[in-house]
Design a protein around this motif. Structure first.
Motif, mmCIF file in Angstrom:
data_model
loop_
_atom_site.group_PDB
_atom_site.id
_atom_site.type_symbol
_atom_site.label_atom_id
_atom_site.label_comp_id
_atom_site.label_asym_id
_atom_site.label_seq_id
_atom_site.Cartn_x
_atom_site.Cartn_y
_atom_site.Cartn_z
ATOM 1 N N VAL A 180 0.801 -1.380 0.044
ATOM 2 C CA VAL A 180 -0.039 0.017 0.066
ATOM 3 C C VAL A 180 0.745 1.233 -0.018
ATOM 4 O O VAL A 180 1.843 1.401 1.020
ATOM 5 N N ILE A 207 0.808 5.491 -0.349
ATOM 6 C CA ILE A 207 0.205 6.685 -0.415
ATOM 7 C C ILE A 207 0.997 7.687 -1.134
ATOM 8 O O ILE A 207 2.263 7.656 -0.758
ATOM 9 N N PRO A 258 -2.947 13.558 -4.219
ATOM 10 C CA PRO A 258 -2.734 12.372 -3.347
ATOM 11 C C PRO A 258 -3.759 11.286 -3.534
ATOM 12 O O PRO A 258 -5.050 11.286 -3.575
ATOM 13 N N ARG A 259 -3.073 9.899 -3.702
ATOM 14 C CA ARG A 259 -4.117 8.882 -3.764
ATOM 15 C C ARG A 259 -3.533 7.719 -2.765
ATOM 16 O O ARG A 259 -2.283 7.773 -2.741
ATOM 17 N N LEU A 260 -4.385 6.577 -2.936
ATOM 18 C CA LEU A 260 -3.842 5.145 -2.347
ATOM 19 C C LEU A 260 -3.484 4.278 -3.286
ATOM 20 O O LEU A 260 -4.562 3.952 -4.401
ATOM 21 N N MET A 276 -2.678 0.319 -4.289
ATOM 22 C CA MET A 276 -2.728 -0.939 -4.109
ATOM 23 C C MET A 276 -1.907 -1.853 -5.050
ATOM 24 O O MET A 276 -2.451 -1.704 -6.233
ATOM 25 N N HIS A 298 -6.680 4.210 -5.796
ATOM 26 C CA HIS A 298 -7.829 4.756 -5.068
ATOM 27 C C HIS A 298 -7.765 5.966 -4.591
ATOM 28 O O HIS A 298 -6.998 6.598 -4.334
ATOM 29 N N ALA A 299 -9.345 6.578 -4.818
ATOM 30 C CA ALA A 299 -9.405 7.961 -3.989
ATOM 31 C C ALA A 299 -10.243 7.520 -2.726
ATOM 32 O O ALA A 299 -10.527 6.234 -2.659
ATOM 33 N N ASP A 315 3.890 7.444 1.930
ATOM 34 C CA ASP A 315 3.886 6.384 3.083
ATOM 35 C C ASP A 315 4.109 5.084 2.103
ATOM 36 O O ASP A 315 3.310 5.230 0.860
ATOM 37 N N HIS A 361 3.833 0.583 2.667
ATOM 38 C CA HIS A 361 3.999 -0.384 3.373
ATOM 39 C C HIS A 361 3.814 -1.861 2.755
ATOM 40 O O HIS A 361 2.993 -1.718 1.781
#
Lengths: 244, 244
Positions: free
Chosen positions: B12, B14, B33-35, B37, B47-48, B107, B109
Motif C-alpha cells: 500500500v 500513499i 494524493p491517492r492510495l 494498492m 484509489h481515491a 507512505d 507499507h
DNA sequence: GCGTCGATGTCGGGA
DNA sequence: TCCCGACGTCGACGC
C-alpha cells in the motif's frame, strides 16, 4: 461500543479477521489476515492479496460502521481461543449486514487524500455514436443523418438515417453487440413501423464487435448488422479534418 | 530502472501521483494524493477515498510493473516544478498500459497476508438450477430431466424436461424473475418449436421471486411460472439424503 | 424514486 | 483458451 469516528480520509487496517455477509446472498470468510479499507464515503472492503482490485467482501455506501470491543470471555471468540480484539458491524441499506470479527489488529493507518480532481475518459459508446453520426456514409452510399437520439415512446433510437432511396433507417449503436441490443432495436423498429409517416423503417445493429448469437437473432428479426472499425472511423474523421 | 520486487504480500503506497490509462479506452487522472494498492497477483489499483470499493484506475493481472527513478530535470515533471520521485509503468496483456507518475511518496507499507482460505457463497442461481435439476418433480407429477444447459443457436436453455405425457418443457431459472428472463425464455421456446423433433415445447419460468410484470408478460406469452421455495427445495434434498 | 442501460465491468462454467 | 451469461453486479441518467 463506539461508533466509527468521522474519517477525514481513507483508513487501512491489517488484521486477522473472520467475515460474514448477509444480504443479497450469504457469504463467510474464515479467520485469516486481511486488508480492510474504510473510505470516507463509508464504504468498507475486505481484501486478500489476490482477486485483482475486487475485495473478498464489502459494503457499499450508504452504510454505517459501529465497533465494539468485546470483553474477554464474551461469545464470539477466535477459534484459536484468544479473545476478539474488536467486532465491527456494518449495516447497509436493505438490512444488509457485514460482520467483521477481528482477532488481532496488525496495523492501522489513516490518510487524508483530499477531494480527487476526477477522471477523464475517452473512447466509450457515446464517442462511437458521435463518429457514426458524422460519417453516415459507412452505412451505405447516399445515407444521410436525420437525427441522433430520435425519441420514441419506448426510448431513444441512437441514430435515425435515410438511405439512398429516402427510406428511414433506425440504428442501434453498441460497443459490444449482444442479444439485449437486438431486442432493443427490434422494439424500436416494430414501433416505428406502426407510424405511417415513417414506415417502412429498416434497422441496423452497429457495434465494434457483434457476438454470433446476436447476429443470428438480428438476421432472424430482419435486421442488418454493421461491424464498426473504431480506429478507421476516427481516421476518417482526421482525414476530413485535414480537408478543411 | 528496477523491476517490481517479488511481493510476498500486498503493498500500500500513499502518493501524490498522476495516472494515465490506455487500453480499452483512454483515461487520465491529474496530480493528486491517492492510495495505490499492489497485490501479490500483480494487480495495481489507484484509489481515491470515495467510489465505494472501486478504484479510479487499475490494471488487472496478468500484468507487469516496472519502476524507474527519473533523474532530476528529466522530462515528466510535477506541474508544480518539482521532479518526479518515481515513474511506474504497468503493462497489461493486450498492450494495455497504466502509467503512474509519482511526485511524492507519502507512505509505503507491505504486508504478508498469506494465502486466503477463500470465500463460501450460498444462494446463487447456479445452486438453484442444480436443486431444480435434482428435483424435477416440483414442476409436476411425472416430470423428468432431459439435460441441463440444453444448447440452442441463441444460447443455452437452463433445463430441458419432459412432462408426464412425454412433451418437452424448457425451463428458464432465475433468482429474481424479471422481464428480461421472460424474453429469454420466449426466444428459446419459439426457436425450439420450429424443430419438429422437439415441438411442441412448453415453457416454464422458475424463480425464487417473480415480479408481477414478469408474471403478466409470461402469461401473455403462454408460459407458466413457478415460484421456487429455495429453503424447502434444499430441505427436500436433505430429506432425500437421509433416505439413503 | 424507480427503471433502463453502459461498463476498462468482473467472474465463473462449459465446450 | 475462448465464448457466454450471471452478478451482492455498480453507477449514471432519464422519467
Amino acid at each position: 461500543m463506539r461508533h466509527a469516528a468521522n474519517l477525514t480520509g481513507v483508513r487501512v487496517v491489517i488484521a486477522r479477521c473472520e467475515v460474514d455477509y448477509a444480504g443479497r446472498l450469504t457469504a463467510h470468510l474464515p479467520m485469516a489476515p486481511r486488508l480492510i479499507m474504510v473510505k470516507k464515503d463509508g464504504a468498507v472492503s475486505v481484501h486478500a492479496d489476490d482477486r485483482a482490485y475486487k475485495p473478498l467482501n464489502w459494503m457499499s455506501p450508504p452504510c454505517t460502521l459501529s465497533v465494539t470491543a468485546p470483553a474477554p470471555s464474551q461469545p464470539g471468540e477466535d477459534p484459536a481461543g484468544a479473545p476478539l480484539e474488536e467486532l465491527w458491524l456494518v449495516k447497509g441499506r436493505d438490512g444488509e449486514t457485514l460482520k467483521i470479527a477481528i482477532a488481532e489488529i496488525l496495523d492501522d493507518h489513516e490518510y487524508d487524500l483530499g477531494v480527487d480532481p476526477g477522471l477523464e475518459k475517452d473512447g466509450v459508446e457515446a464517442h462511437l455514436q458521435a463518429l457514426l453520426a458524422e460519417n453516415p456514409g459507412v452505412f451505405g452510399t447516399g445515407y444521410r443523418l436525420v437525427t441522433r437520439e430520435y425519441r420514441t415512446p419506448i426510448g431513444p433510437v441512437d441514430l435515425l438515417l435515410r438511405d439512398g432511396d429516402g427510406g428511414y433507417v433506425a440504428v442501434e449503436v453498441k460497443r459490444r453487440g449482444e442479444i439485449d441490443g437486438v431486442e432493443q432495436l427490434t422494439r424500436y423498429v416494430e414501433l416505428m413501423n406502426r407510424d405511417p409517416q415513417l414506415s417502412p423503417v429498416s434497422g441496423v445493429f452497429a457495434a465494434q464487435l457483434i457476438k454470433p448469437q446476436a447476429a443470428v437473432l438480428a438476421r432472424d428479426r430482419g435486421l442488418s448488422c454493421l461491424t464498426v472499425d473504431y480506429d478507421a472511423l476516427r481516421g476518417m474523421d482526421n482525414a476530413e479534418d485535414r480537408l478543411f
